[in-house]
Design a protein around this motif. Structure first.
Motif, short mmCIF file in Angstrom:
data_model
loop_
_atom_site.label_atom_id
_atom_site.label_comp_id
_atom_site.label_asym_id
_atom_site.label_seq_id
_atom_site.Cartn_x
_atom_site.Cartn_y
_atom_site.Cartn_z
N GLY A 342 0.74 -1.23 0.11
CA GLY A 342 0.06 -0.04 0.05
C GLY A 342 0.92 1.16 0.03
N HIS A 343 0.44 2.11 -0.80
CA HIS A 343 1.08 3.37 -0.64
C HIS A 343 0.82 4.11 0.50
CE1 HIS A 343 2.15 3.41 -4.73
NE2 HIS A 343 1.09 3.39 -5.15
N PHE A 344 -0.27 3.85 1.26
CA PHE A 344 -0.29 3.84 2.80
C PHE A 344 -0.79 2.68 3.39
CE2 PHE A 344 -1.49 7.96 0.70
CZ PHE A 344 -0.76 9.01 1.41
N GLU A 345 -0.08 2.31 4.71
CA GLU A 345 -0.44 0.98 5.02
C GLU A 345 -0.62 1.37 6.50
OE1 GLU A 345 1.60 -2.72 4.62
OE2 GLU A 345 1.85 -2.23 2.39
N TYR A 346 -1.65 0.59 7.20
CA TYR A 346 -2.23 0.79 8.36
C TYR A 346 -2.05 -0.59 9.03
CZ TYR A 346 -4.30 2.36 12.71
OH TYR A 346 -4.52 2.87 13.98
N ASP A 347 -1.66 -0.87 10.33
CA ASP A 347 -1.74 -2.12 11.00
C ASP A 347 -2.66 -2.05 11.99
OD1 ASP A 347 -1.52 -4.57 12.50
OD2 ASP A 347 0.60 -4.40 12.44
N ALA A 348 -3.92 -2.61 12.00
CA ALA A 348 -4.84 -2.38 13.07
C ALA A 348 -4.87 -3.05 14.09
CB ALA A 348 -6.22 -2.75 12.55
N LYS A 349 -3.91 -4.06 14.19
CA LYS A 349 -3.28 -4.69 15.40
C LYS A 349 -4.72 -5.29 16.20
CE LYS A 349 0.66 -1.91 16.22
NZ LYS A 349 1.40 -0.76 17.09
N GLU A 350 -5.58 -5.94 15.32
CA GLU A 350 -6.66 -6.71 15.52
C GLU A 350 -7.76 -5.88 16.14
OE1 GLU A 350 -5.47 -10.16 17.66
OE2 GLU A 350 -4.34 -10.82 16.05
N GLN A 351 -7.65 -4.54 15.91
CA GLN A 351 -9.00 -3.69 16.37
C GLN A 351 -10.05 -3.96 15.48
OE1 GLN A 351 -7.61 0.63 17.56
NE2 GLN A 351 -6.16 -0.21 15.98
N MET A 352 -11.23 -3.77 16.22
CA MET A 352 -12.47 -4.07 15.57
C MET A 352 -12.75 -3.29 14.42
SD MET A 352 -15.06 -6.41 15.47
CE MET A 352 -14.85 -7.30 16.98
N TYR A 353 -13.23 -3.62 13.48
CA TYR A 353 -13.73 -2.76 12.22
C TYR A 353 -15.33 -2.34 12.69
CZ TYR A 353 -15.49 -1.52 7.68
OH TYR A 353 -16.18 -0.87 6.57
N SER A 354 -15.43 -1.29 12.21
CA SER A 354 -16.89 -0.81 12.30
C SER A 354 -17.27 0.40 11.41
CB SER A 354 -17.49 0.02 13.63
OG SER A 354 -16.87 0.76 14.13
N ASP A 355 -18.64 0.39 10.95
CA ASP A 355 -18.94 1.66 10.03
C ASP A 355 -20.41 2.04 10.31
OD1 ASP A 355 -20.33 -0.39 8.45
OD2 ASP A 355 -18.77 -0.66 7.05
N SER A 356 -21.01 2.73 9.43
CA SER A 356 -22.37 3.31 9.56
C SER A 356 -23.23 2.34 8.84
CB SER A 356 -22.47 4.79 8.95
OG SER A 356 -21.86 4.75 7.47
N ASN A 357 -22.82 1.39 8.26
CA ASN A 357 -23.70 0.46 7.46
C ASN A 357 -23.77 -1.03 8.17
OD1 ASN A 357 -24.32 2.13 5.20
ND2 ASN A 357 -22.32 2.01 4.54
N LYS A 358 -22.86 -1.93 7.47
CA LYS A 358 -23.13 -3.32 8.10
C LYS A 358 -21.81 -3.66 9.08
CE LYS A 358 -25.81 -4.81 4.12
NZ LYS A 358 -25.65 -5.77 2.72
N ASN A 359 -21.14 -3.07 9.38
CA ASN A 359 -20.04 -3.07 10.21
C ASN A 359 -19.03 -4.30 9.69
OD1 ASN A 359 -20.45 -1.08 12.18
ND2 ASN A 359 -21.90 -2.54 13.34
N ILE A 360 -18.83 -4.31 8.31
CA ILE A 360 -18.08 -5.14 7.78
C ILE A 360 -17.66 -4.64 6.36
CG2 ILE A 360 -19.75 -6.44 6.56
CD1 ILE A 360 -18.10 -8.89 6.83
N PRO A 361 -16.27 -4.58 5.88
CA PRO A 361 -16.13 -4.05 4.64
C PRO A 361 -16.70 -4.65 3.53
CG PRO A 361 -14.32 -5.00 5.50
CD PRO A 361 -15.28 -5.17 6.71
N ASN A 362 -17.18 -3.87 2.78
CA ASN A 362 -17.71 -4.39 1.42
C ASN A 362 -16.95 -3.80 0.13
OD1 ASN A 362 -20.22 -6.33 1.97
ND2 ASN A 362 -20.27 -4.43 3.40
#
Length: 384
Positions: A342-362
């Motif tokens: 990635g030109h930008f990379e981020y290590d979430a270190k197993e943090q939980m994903y959430s968003d305003s829709n289904k709380n899972i990336p689509n």
């Protein structure tokens, strides 16, 4: 030679960024038109003027064209900078003007430039029209080629941010190709002439962007203009302006294209081209489409009532809105990204994903989400 100083002295500050149209460059070309160097050579589908700029009186003839694809503007900026240099009256510029005749078409596809599209106004890719010649822009370039009879052709393009240099994890900031002239990808005298210049340009660029020069795929396609001109016996060099770290406006890449143009012509002028440098050319690592704009690793998500650790990537989509280019990030891949960067990379270190829709990336959703309770990602980037 101090390439940095020469570039800073000749950079045209009135053009910058990704959205470069005829309206931007026409007054600049008119200002450089001190001795009828600027000529109207035809019109586009939408009746926009297509200009040539010819300068120099040397025996070695160079044909350069840029923005065959309307949304590929980096080399146009660098070409204008180079024309400024040729008009600088410096000793080096004067030497090149005595040795070369430069015939440039700074914007072959003004309609596509205005619309910020790869194709022309008829939705035709001009770089696949070199045989059928169905479009006015294609016919203009071919007519100039046949009348000017260049010794070298310079085919100037941009490439997407997805390209890296082999598997090194470095972006392909500049890539070159001496196109094939037949299906077998054979190397003849004309290809070698282009190869030798590429090797010289690469040597200079390695001093500034070590490990960030790639070699473009040489699969033969006679419908591509570079392959056509190479098959007609003219040494042709493909330039691909790519990504430099953090440089989405491609102002740094613009500089390196200028370095490449100048260093290559100086090498020809000084006759430092070695007869056969195929090995050095082959040793330039090949482009590899292994980059995304954003990569998020070790992200915890809820999937089928279970928590799993996964990775996903997002890519910018360039959108023209009110004559400005906006970079909007969307999710494009989920899962295994072991061989990607990635030109930008981020290590979430197993943090939980959430968003305003289904709380899972689509796939194809906007890259706006949270990692854990404290990290907010907006349009791909960590919100500070």
């Amino acid at each position: 030679m101090d390439y940095e100083k020469i570039f800073s002295q000749n950079k045209q500050d009135k053009i910058k960024g990704r959205y470069i149209t005829l309206e931007h460059i026409e007054p600049l070309l008119q200002k450089l038109n001190t001795n009828n160097q600027l000529q109207l050579i035809g019109k586009s589908v939408l009746e926009q003027p297509i200009y040539s700029y010819q300068i120099g009186n040397g025996k070695t003839k160079i044909l350069l064209w840029s923005q065959m694809h309307g949304n590929e503007s980096t080399t146009t900026k660098a070409l204008i900078d180079f024309l400024n240099f040729l008009n600088s009256k410096s000793e080096t510029a004067n030497q090149l003007l005595e040795f070369f005749t430069f015939y440039s078409i700074p914007m072959l596809n003004p309609d596509g430039a205005k619309l910020y599209t790869r194709e022309n106004a008829n939705k035709v890719d001009l770089n696949r029209d070199s045989q059928n010649l169905t479009q006015p822009e294609s016919n203009i370039l071919r007519k100039i080629y046949e009348e000017f009879k260049p010794d070298f052709c310079y085919n100037l393009h941009d490439q997407r941010t997805i390209f890296g240099v082999s598997d090194t994890g470095k972006p392909a900031t500049v890539s070159f190709l001496s196109p094939s002239y037949n299906e077998e990808r054979a190397i003849n005298e004309d290809r070698i002439k282009a190869i030798n210049i590429i090797v010289r340009m690469n040597e200079v660029l390695q001093q500034y962007i070590p490990g960030q020069v790639g070699r473009f795929d040489d699969s033969f396609n006679i419908n591509c203009i570079g392959d056509t001109f190479q098959s007609l016996g003219t040494p042709t060099i493909l330039f691909e302006a790519g990504h430099f770290q953090g440089d989405y406006e491609r102002e740094e890449t613009r500089k390196f294209i200028f370095f490449a143009l100048l260093s290559g012509f100086i090498a020809i002028y000084e006759n430092v081209i070695v007869d056969n440098e195929i090995i050095d050319y082959i040793n330039i690592p090949q482009n590899n489409p292994n980059f995304f704009d954003f990569v998020y690793r070790n992200v915890r998500i809820n999937y089928d009532s279970s928590e799993i650790i996964t990775n996903f990537a997002a890519q910018y989509k360039e959108e023209l809105i009110d004559n400005k280019i906006f970079f909007n990030a969307f999710v494009v891949k989920i899962g295994d990204l072991e061989d990607n960067f990635g030109h930008f990379e981020y290590d979430a270190k197993e943090q939980m994903y959430s968003d305003s829709n289904k709380n899972i990336p689509n796939l194809n959703q906007k890259a706006d989400f949270y990692l854990g309770k404290n990290v907010e990602i907006v349009n791909g980037l960590v919100k500070l």
